[in-house]
Design a protein around this motif. Structure first.
Motif, PDB file in Angstrom:
ATOM      1  N   PHE A   3      63.829 -18.617  54.792  1.00  0.00           N
ATOM      2  CA  PHE A   3      63.030 -19.019  55.938  1.00  0.00           C
ATOM      3  C   PHE A   3      62.124 -20.170  55.485  1.00  0.00           C
ATOM      4  CE2 PHE A   3      64.211 -14.627  56.370  1.00  0.00           C
ATOM      5  CZ  PHE A   3      64.674 -14.550  57.687  1.00  0.00           C
ATOM      6  N   GLN A   4      62.343 -21.339  56.066  1.00  0.00           N
ATOM      7  CA  GLN A   4      61.633 -22.547  55.640  1.00  0.00           C
ATOM      8  C   GLN A   4      60.570 -22.924  56.665  1.00  0.00           C
ATOM      9  OE1 GLN A   4      64.887 -25.313  55.505  1.00  0.00           O
ATOM     10  NE2 GLN A   4      65.625 -24.608  53.508  1.00  0.00           N
ATOM     11  N   VAL A   5      59.355 -23.148  56.195  1.00  0.00           N
ATOM     12  CA  VAL A   5      58.271 -23.600  57.080  1.00  0.00           C
ATOM     13  C   VAL A   5      58.302 -25.121  57.117  1.00  0.00           C
ATOM     14  CG1 VAL A   5      55.801 -23.591  57.522  1.00  0.00           C
ATOM     15  CG2 VAL A   5      56.900 -21.569  56.510  1.00  0.00           C
ATOM     16  N   PRO A   6      58.485 -25.731  58.291  1.00  0.00           N
ATOM     17  CA  PRO A   6      58.599 -27.198  58.362  1.00  0.00           C
ATOM     18  C   PRO A   6      57.307 -27.900  57.961  1.00  0.00           C
ATOM     19  CG  PRO A   6      59.311 -26.123  60.412  1.00  0.00           C
ATOM     20  CD  PRO A   6      58.626 -25.089  59.596  1.00  0.00           C
ATOM     21  N   LEU A   7      57.429 -29.167  57.633  1.00  0.00           N
ATOM     22  CA  LEU A   7      56.280 -29.956  57.193  1.00  0.00           C
ATOM     23  C   LEU A   7      55.260 -30.151  58.294  1.00  0.00           C
ATOM     24  CD1 LEU A   7      58.022 -32.698  55.024  1.00  0.00           C
ATOM     25  CD2 LEU A   7      56.841 -30.644  54.259  1.00  0.00           C
ATOM     26  N   TYR A   8      55.715 -30.121  59.582  1.00  0.00           N
ATOM     27  CA  TYR A   8      54.752 -30.352  60.666  1.00  0.00           C
ATOM     28  C   TYR A   8      53.857 -29.146  60.913  1.00  0.00           C
ATOM     29  CZ  TYR A   8      58.341 -27.933  63.468  1.00  0.00           C
ATOM     30  OH  TYR A   8      59.252 -27.037  63.952  1.00  0.00           O
ATOM     31  N   GLN A   9      54.154 -28.016  60.275  1.00  0.00           N
ATOM     32  CA  GLN A   9      53.306 -26.835  60.418  1.00  0.00           C
ATOM     33  C   GLN A   9      52.029 -27.005  59.601  1.00  0.00           C
ATOM     34  OE1 GLN A   9      53.551 -24.457  62.463  1.00  0.00           O
ATOM     35  NE2 GLN A   9      55.510 -23.375  62.461  1.00  0.00           N
ATOM     36  N   ARG A  10      50.952 -26.391  60.075  1.00  0.00           N
ATOM     37  CA  ARG A  10      49.714 -26.399  59.301  1.00  0.00           C
ATOM     38  C   ARG A  10      49.884 -25.536  58.058  1.00  0.00           C
ATOM     39  NH1 ARG A  10      45.635 -22.192  62.454  1.00  0.00           N
ATOM     40  NH2 ARG A  10      47.164 -20.545  62.801  1.00  0.00           N
ATOM     41  N   THR A  11      48.981 -25.695  57.126  1.00  0.00           N
ATOM     42  CA  THR A  11      49.036 -24.894  55.907  1.00  0.00           C
ATOM     43  C   THR A  11      48.623 -23.453  56.207  1.00  0.00           C
ATOM     44  OG1 THR A  11      46.775 -25.534  55.357  1.00  0.00           O
ATOM     45  CG2 THR A  11      48.554 -26.871  54.431  1.00  0.00           C
ATOM     46  N   TYR A  12      48.881 -22.584  55.251  1.00  0.00           N
ATOM     47  CA  TYR A  12      48.493 -21.177  55.418  1.00  0.00           C
ATOM     48  C   TYR A  12      46.982 -21.089  55.579  1.00  0.00           C
ATOM     49  CZ  TYR A  12      47.888 -16.213  54.605  1.00  0.00           C
ATOM     50  OH  TYR A  12      47.542 -14.895  54.737  1.00  0.00           O
ATOM     51  N   SER A  13      46.514 -20.350  56.593  1.00  0.00           N
ATOM     52  CA  SER A  13      45.089 -20.410  56.917  1.00  0.00           C
ATOM     53  C   SER A  13      44.466 -19.079  57.299  1.00  0.00           C
ATOM     54  CB  SER A  13      44.858 -21.417  58.062  1.00  0.00           C
ATOM     55  OG  SER A  13      45.619 -21.046  59.204  1.00  0.00           O
ATOM     56  N   TRP A  14      45.165 -17.969  57.079  1.00  0.00           N
ATOM     57  CA  TRP A  14      44.543 -16.683  57.427  1.00  0.00           C
ATOM     58  C   TRP A  14      43.346 -16.424  56.506  1.00  0.00           C
ATOM     59  CZ3 TRP A  14      47.735 -11.903  59.282  1.00  0.00           C
ATOM     60  CH2 TRP A  14      48.272 -12.183  60.536  1.00  0.00           C
ATOM     61  N   THR A  15      42.285 -15.902  57.098  1.00  0.00           N
ATOM     62  CA  THR A  15      41.051 -15.600  56.378  1.00  0.00           C
ATOM     63  C   THR A  15      40.860 -14.084  56.306  1.00  0.00           C
ATOM     64  OG1 THR A  15      39.692 -15.638  58.380  1.00  0.00           O
ATOM     65  CG2 THR A  15      40.060 -17.749  57.248  1.00  0.00           C
ATOM     66  N   GLU A  16      39.720 -13.690  55.751  1.00  0.00           N
ATOM     67  CA  GLU A  16      39.397 -12.258  55.648  1.00  0.00           C
ATOM     68  C   GLU A  16      39.431 -11.586  57.025  1.00  0.00           C
ATOM     69  OE1 GLU A  16      38.492 -10.179  53.179  1.00  0.00           O
ATOM     70  OE2 GLU A  16      38.329 -11.497  51.446  1.00  0.00           O
ATOM     71  N   LYS A  17      39.078 -12.324  58.074  1.00  0.00           N
ATOM     72  CA  LYS A  17      39.045 -11.734  59.411  1.00  0.00           C
ATOM     73  C   LYS A  17      40.429 -11.254  59.824  1.00  0.00           C
ATOM     74  CE  LYS A  17      37.789 -12.793  64.209  1.00  0.00           C
ATOM     75  NZ  LYS A  17      37.201 -13.783  65.131  1.00  0.00           N
ATOM     76  N   GLN A  18      41.424 -12.139  59.736  1.00  0.00           N
ATOM     77  CA  GLN A  18      42.784 -11.750  60.126  1.00  0.00           C
ATOM     78  C   GLN A  18      43.388 -10.760  59.129  1.00  0.00           C
ATOM     79  OE1 GLN A  18      41.995 -15.155  59.818  1.00  0.00           O
ATOM     80  NE2 GLN A  18      41.619 -15.511  61.996  1.00  0.00           N
ATOM     81  N   LEU A  78      64.510 -22.559  60.042  1.00  0.00           N
ATOM     82  CA  LEU A  78      63.189 -23.169  60.182  1.00  0.00           C
ATOM     83  C   LEU A  78      62.279 -22.184  60.921  1.00  0.00           C
ATOM     84  CD1 LEU A  78      63.996 -26.843  61.283  1.00  0.00           C
ATOM     85  CD2 LEU A  78      63.350 -26.022  59.005  1.00  0.00           C
ATOM     86  N   VAL A  79      61.073 -21.959  60.384  1.00  0.00           N
ATOM     87  CA  VAL A  79      60.104 -21.077  61.036  1.00  0.00           C
ATOM     88  C   VAL A  79      59.266 -21.941  61.979  1.00  0.00           C
ATOM     89  CG1 VAL A  79      58.262 -19.402  60.712  1.00  0.00           C
ATOM     90  CG2 VAL A  79      60.066 -19.614  58.994  1.00  0.00           C
ATOM     91  N   VAL A  80      59.652 -21.971  63.247  1.00  0.00           N
ATOM     92  CA  VAL A  80      58.957 -22.788  64.242  1.00  0.00           C
ATOM     93  C   VAL A  80      57.597 -22.189  64.566  1.00  0.00           C
ATOM     94  CG1 VAL A  80      59.107 -23.788  66.554  1.00  0.00           C
ATOM     95  CG2 VAL A  80      61.174 -23.503  65.174  1.00  0.00           C
ATOM     96  N   ASP A  81      57.535 -20.879  64.609  1.00  0.00           N
ATOM     97  CA  ASP A  81      56.264 -20.187  64.854  1.00  0.00           C
ATOM     98  C   ASP A  81      56.298 -18.843  64.136  1.00  0.00           C
ATOM     99  OD1 ASP A  81      53.665 -20.125  66.229  1.00  0.00           O
ATOM    100  OD2 ASP A  81      54.493 -18.420  67.313  1.00  0.00           O
ATOM    101  N   GLY A  82      55.161 -18.423  63.599  1.00  0.00           N
ATOM    102  CA  GLY A  82      55.070 -17.127  62.921  1.00  0.00           C
ATOM    103  C   GLY A  82      54.943 -17.223  61.421  1.00  0.00           C
ATOM    104  N   GLN A  83      54.750 -18.462  60.891  1.00  0.00           N
ATOM    105  CA  GLN A  83      54.682 -18.606  59.432  1.00  0.00           C
ATOM    106  C   GLN A  83      53.480 -17.876  58.841  1.00  0.00           C
ATOM    107  OE1 GLN A  83      52.744 -21.051  57.222  1.00  0.00           O
ATOM    108  NE2 GLN A  83      51.860 -22.501  58.681  1.00  0.00           N
ATOM    109  N   GLN A  84      52.365 -17.794  59.577  1.00  0.00           N
ATOM    110  CA  GLN A  84      51.189 -17.095  59.044  1.00  0.00           C
ATOM    111  C   GLN A  84      51.511 -15.615  58.824  1.00  0.00           C
ATOM    112  OE1 GLN A  84      48.340 -18.802  58.349  1.00  0.00           O
ATOM    113  NE2 GLN A  84      49.035 -20.730  59.218  1.00  0.00           N
ATOM    114  N   ARG A  85      52.222 -15.014  59.772  1.00  0.00           N
ATOM    115  CA  ARG A  85      52.582 -13.594  59.653  1.00  0.00           C
ATOM    116  C   ARG A  85      53.565 -13.373  58.498  1.00  0.00           C
ATOM    117  NH1 ARG A  85      53.244 -14.935  65.109  1.00  0.00           N
ATOM    118  NH2 ARG A  85      51.502 -14.246  66.419  1.00  0.00           N
ATOM    119  N   LEU A  86      54.592 -14.213  58.439  1.00  0.00           N
ATOM    120  CA  LEU A  86      55.598 -14.030  57.391  1.00  0.00           C
ATOM    121  C   LEU A  86      55.002 -14.262  56.009  1.00  0.00           C
ATOM    122  CD1 LEU A  86      58.790 -15.722  58.914  1.00  0.00           C
ATOM    123  CD2 LEU A  86      58.152 -13.298  58.888  1.00  0.00           C
TER     124      LEU A  86
END
Length: 872
Positions: free
Chosen positions: A19-34, A79-87
């Protein structure tokens, strides 16, 4: 496009795939809250698995996939179009589980690797099941591949991995252990995803834009309102105007949703999550034929309880003074977690089951439960479950207040008794646990207990927390402490143990004036205070260890009178909880850091010898070998336990990114002090309920700064890799020193160098040339520590340079030393390898413009010699 419900295990298991996260996706950004919310959901599902209940799985969200241009028939790539933070988060959680069990269950660790994380027979980037976006790729790969490299230091990926390592240790608490494999099962088979798969011809960018298009989503309250009024064909208009509209006008949409959730809890559903409110309420209404009258009764009850709920939100509307006082304090504490219990008490009072006096008494138990647990450093991770269970577990055979007292006194609730409270007030670093406003409220209540005839108006007073013995003690303070040391402890060690204990803390409006002055100067200022606790401190002849402990005992007596104890006979929480806290913080040590026995002892409120004995006799403690003596050496008494995987300690430390000087000592710039350790778990605990801890940005948490200091606020808000380093620097040094260090860093970067900071809690920074993390093509002439109570220091890495080309040439080292000694106030003497620490000087020397010019010239000389190595 095709959509289907799936589980994480079903999505990633099976044949080799990626599962590849495309370059146009933002970087990993989950914080303590999530992360905290996800962890709560995981534990809920793990408990359901353990109990055998056939409850629904937890819906985590969607994952949108599209065929990758690199797709192959024998090796599918998506390509992971959406859901990369979860994966990414779930993959990091499983990586942490793998590493948590690696020593004890190596076969199971390998199974997790093969099933979820890697493609065993693929090489290079194809080896990884998940390939994050470019900016996160190296760091994510470092954790999945292991062992860690310098690439793994800092960043959101590292923070998430550290979060799960710490939570897994917490979950293994002997007092309430949770099975790690059940947690794994909850992640892989109890978290539901909707996988949306695009066809090859679909416009992936259009899908991405559509998914991320901003818009107002229907809330749980909106959905439930629509559902209810569809079920009221004849009574809807009357019910809406009579009950719903006034209720909707009195509460925000979020508050209304919270009230609906509380209604479910009060009616006995102690497991419903707020995000499942709509589904849970709908399920209750559809169990049988529900009449319009029953729907109307539900809304009418909601309307009645809405008036009670407003008293929690706005305590001033409560008519009874005693109840109002408790509601105000719980509101100040930000104790939303207690709402199920508080709503039950107000509801029962309105029904006539208890009067206002008993309501206030019951609320005093709730307040005491929170305050004593915070003062005794009991983790907050299970508070949601404790209070959500109150309505369903309250004893029916005794009055409500007495039943609540008994329920909270149960042994597995960990409500500290008087003995534990007394011990912790004496020894625990109160200033480094809980939230700033909570610590301030405890001190305010203790001051109010003196019942001064002219009490301070705390609402108007601009009070902050003051360390009587300062965080940065001068020579006079250390000389006084030298009179109190025992068992070979140094004055600095004694200061580290006592500085943050409650006995050394007070409230004042003249924080900046008190500063780091000797006690005699502070006495004069405290004597004129309107606070009784300050006048009592001023009446003391000296302020050393005995005086701090004596005041701790006095404050404990008042705390015991203010906050009632649990019922006797239910047993006291074991001290193993303190060791579990130590295990958590060791598991969370960032790559490239170490700590000392004394630092760990000060963090948990114990002694260095007790820490050493515990680590020597407790198998399976993560990173136990990264606890060294105060001078950075492996203790002579260090031994691997028979159950641990041993090996050469120094080799393990080097693999973990710990550098060593020529005399064999770990780099002091990489050492985490007790304060540094506290921040590894303290900030996480502060955010356990999903809220950012504003206290971490307030002056009382940062070396007694002032709110009005725009420079300080600028440092706190700065989103740079050096942010934490500068926050500590600002806490322990003058503004001029901080500005000087910032200017030095800027000049160093202009010279082609870089700044390398240490871990999530930065306690050191190094000036580096070359490719960081790739020795021998990197070199660092200077390391800086922000102080951590002792003032900032610059260390010149001469012993390390002695084995680095071209500075193995002693004449070059001597010339560098001469250039540095041209700075006014600097007199450095080079030491031979193995003969003491590297030479250093205070960072305050850099405040002078001339000194900064000279050190930059010396660093330019150093850079030119290093770049020209091998050309002579």
């Amino acid at each position: 496009m095709q959509a289907k419900e799936t589980l994480f295990a079903d999505l990633v298991q099976g044949r080799a795939q990626q599962f590849q996260v495309p370059l146009y996706q933002r970087t990993y950004s989950w914080t303590e809250k999530q992360l905290g919310q996800l962890w709560t959901d995981i534990l809920d599902q793990a408990e359901l698995l353990e109990s055998g209940e056939k409850a629904s799985t937890h819906f985590l969200g969607s994952v949108v996939l599209a065929p990758s241009p690199q797709n192959e028939a024998t090796f599918p790539r998506w390509l992971v179009v959406d859901g990369q933070q979860r994966l990414t988060t779930l993959s990091l959680a499983l990586t942490a589980i793998r590493d948590h069990i690696a020593d004890a269950e190596p076969d199971e660790a390998e199974r997790i690797d093969d099933e979820y994380l890697v493609n065993k027979r693929k090489n290079g980037s194809d080896h990884f099941r998940l390939l994050p976006t470019q900016a996160d790729r190296a760091q994510f790969a470092a954790y999945v591949r292991g062992p860690l490299s310098e690439q793994a230091v800092g960043g959101a990926v590292a923070a998430a991995y550290s979060f799960f390592r710490r939570k897994l240790v917490e979950a293994a608490d002997p007092a309430a252990p949770q099975d790690v494999f059940r947690i794994e099962q909850a992640i892989t088979s109890r978290l539901t995803l909707v996988a949306v798969t695009a066809e090859r011809g679909d416009n992936v960018h259009r899908i991405f834009e559509s998914l991320n298009n901003t818009g107002l989503k229907l809330s749980q309250a909106d959905l439930l309102r629509n559902y209810l009024f569809m079920r009221l064909p004849t009574r809807g208009e009357h019910v809406y105007e009579t009950y719903w509209l006034p209720l909707q006008d009195s509460l925000s949409n979020d508050e209304l949703e919270q009230l609906m959730w509380l209604q479910l809890v009060l009616d006995g559903d102690d497991r419903v999550r707020r995000q499942d409110l709509y589904a849970a309420q709908q399920q209750r209404f559809e169990r049988g034929e529900v009449s319009e009258a029953e729907i109307e009764a539900y809304i009418k009850k909601l309307y009645r309880r809405g008036a009670l709920f407003r008293r929690l939100l706005y305590p001033d509307v409560e008519p009874n003074a005693a109840v109002r006082g408790h509601l105000h304090r719980l509101d100040t504490w930000q104790a939303q977690v207690t709402y199920p219990a508080l709503m039950l008490l107000l509801d029962r009072r309105e029904r006539g089951d208890l009067n206002s006096m008993d309501t206030a008494r019951a609320m005093s138990y709730v307040e005491s439960f929170l305050v004593r647990r915070m003062m005794c450093r009991v983790p907050t991770n299970n508070l949601n479950r404790i209070f959500q269970a109150v309505p369903g577990q309250l004893p029916l055979d005794m009055p409500v207040a007495d039943g609540l007292h008994q329920l909270l006194s149960a042994e597995n609730r960990f409500w500290p008794d008087d003995d534990e409270l007394r011990e912790k007030v004496r020894t625990a670093p109160f200033y480094k646990f809980g939230r700033g406003h909570q610590r301030k409220m405890v001190l305010q209540r203790l001051e109010e207990s003196y019942e001064h005839p002219e009490p301070v108006d705390f609402a108007a007073a601009q009070l902050t927390i003051e360390h009587v013995m300062p965080q940065s003690p001068g020579d006079e303070w250390l000389r006084m402490l030298s009179e109190d040391v025992v068992d070979g402890e140094s004055p600095k060690d004694l200061h580290s143990r006592l500085q943050h204990t409650l006995g050394n803390l007070t409230l004042t409006a003249v924080n900046s004036e008190l500063s780091n002055h000797p006690f005699e100067r502070k006495q004069d200022l405290l004597q004129g205070s309107h606070l009784e606790m300050n006048r009592r401190i001023a009446a003391t002849e000296r302020w050393g260890a005995d005086e701090i402990r004596t005041r701790a005992d006095e404050l404990t007596d008042r705390a015991i009178a203010l906050w009632p104890a649990p019922l006797r006979g239910v047993g006291r929480a074991e001290r193993s909880r303190d060791w579990n806290l130590a295990h958590q913080v060791l598991a969370a040590l960032p790559h490239g850091t170490w700590t000392s026995y004394g630092d760990l002892a000060a963090f948990i409120g114990s002694g260095a010898q007790a820490v050493g004995n515990h680590l020597a006799n407790t198998p399976g403690v993560a990173n136990a070998y990264r606890v060294l003596t105060s001078d950075g050496k492996v203790s002579d008494g260090f031994r691997w336990t028979p159950q641990d995987v041993g090996g050469d300690v120094r080799a393990r430390l080097t693999a973990d990114g710990v550098r060593f000087t020529a005399n064999g000592a770990a780099d002091p710039a990489q050492r985490l002090s007790a304060d540094g350790l506290a921040s590894l778990v303290g900030e996480a605990d502060d955010q356990a309920d999903g809220e950012e801890d504003a206290a971490q940005h307030t002056p009382e948490s940062q070396g007694d700064q002032t709110d009005a200091d725009p420079f300080y606020l600028q440092l706190v808000a700065e989103n740079s890799p050096e942010r934490r380093f500068f926050r500590q620097l600002a806490a322990d040094n003058s503004r001029e020193t901080v500005e000087a260090v910032r200017a030095l860093f800027a000049r160093w970067e202009e010279l082609g160098g870089s700044i390398v900071t240490v871990g999530n809690d930065t306690t050191g920074a190094s000036l580096v040339l070359g490719e960081a993390g790739a020795p021998p093509s990197e070199i660092s002439p200077v390391s800086l520590t922000p102080g951590c109570g002792l003032g900032g220091t610059a260390y010149f890495n001469f012993q390390w340079l002695a084995v680095q080309e071209p500075f193995t040439n002693s004449s070059l080292r001597a010339e560098f030393l001469r250039l540095l000694n041209e700075l006014e106030g600097v007199d450095l003497q080079e030491r031979q390898p193995g003969q003491g620490p590297d030479p250093s000087f205070p960072l305050s020397v850099l405040e002078k413009d001339h000194n900064r010019e000279l050190i930059v010239e010396a660093l330019m000389w150093f850079r030119d010699r290093w770049k020209g190595r091998g050309t002579d």
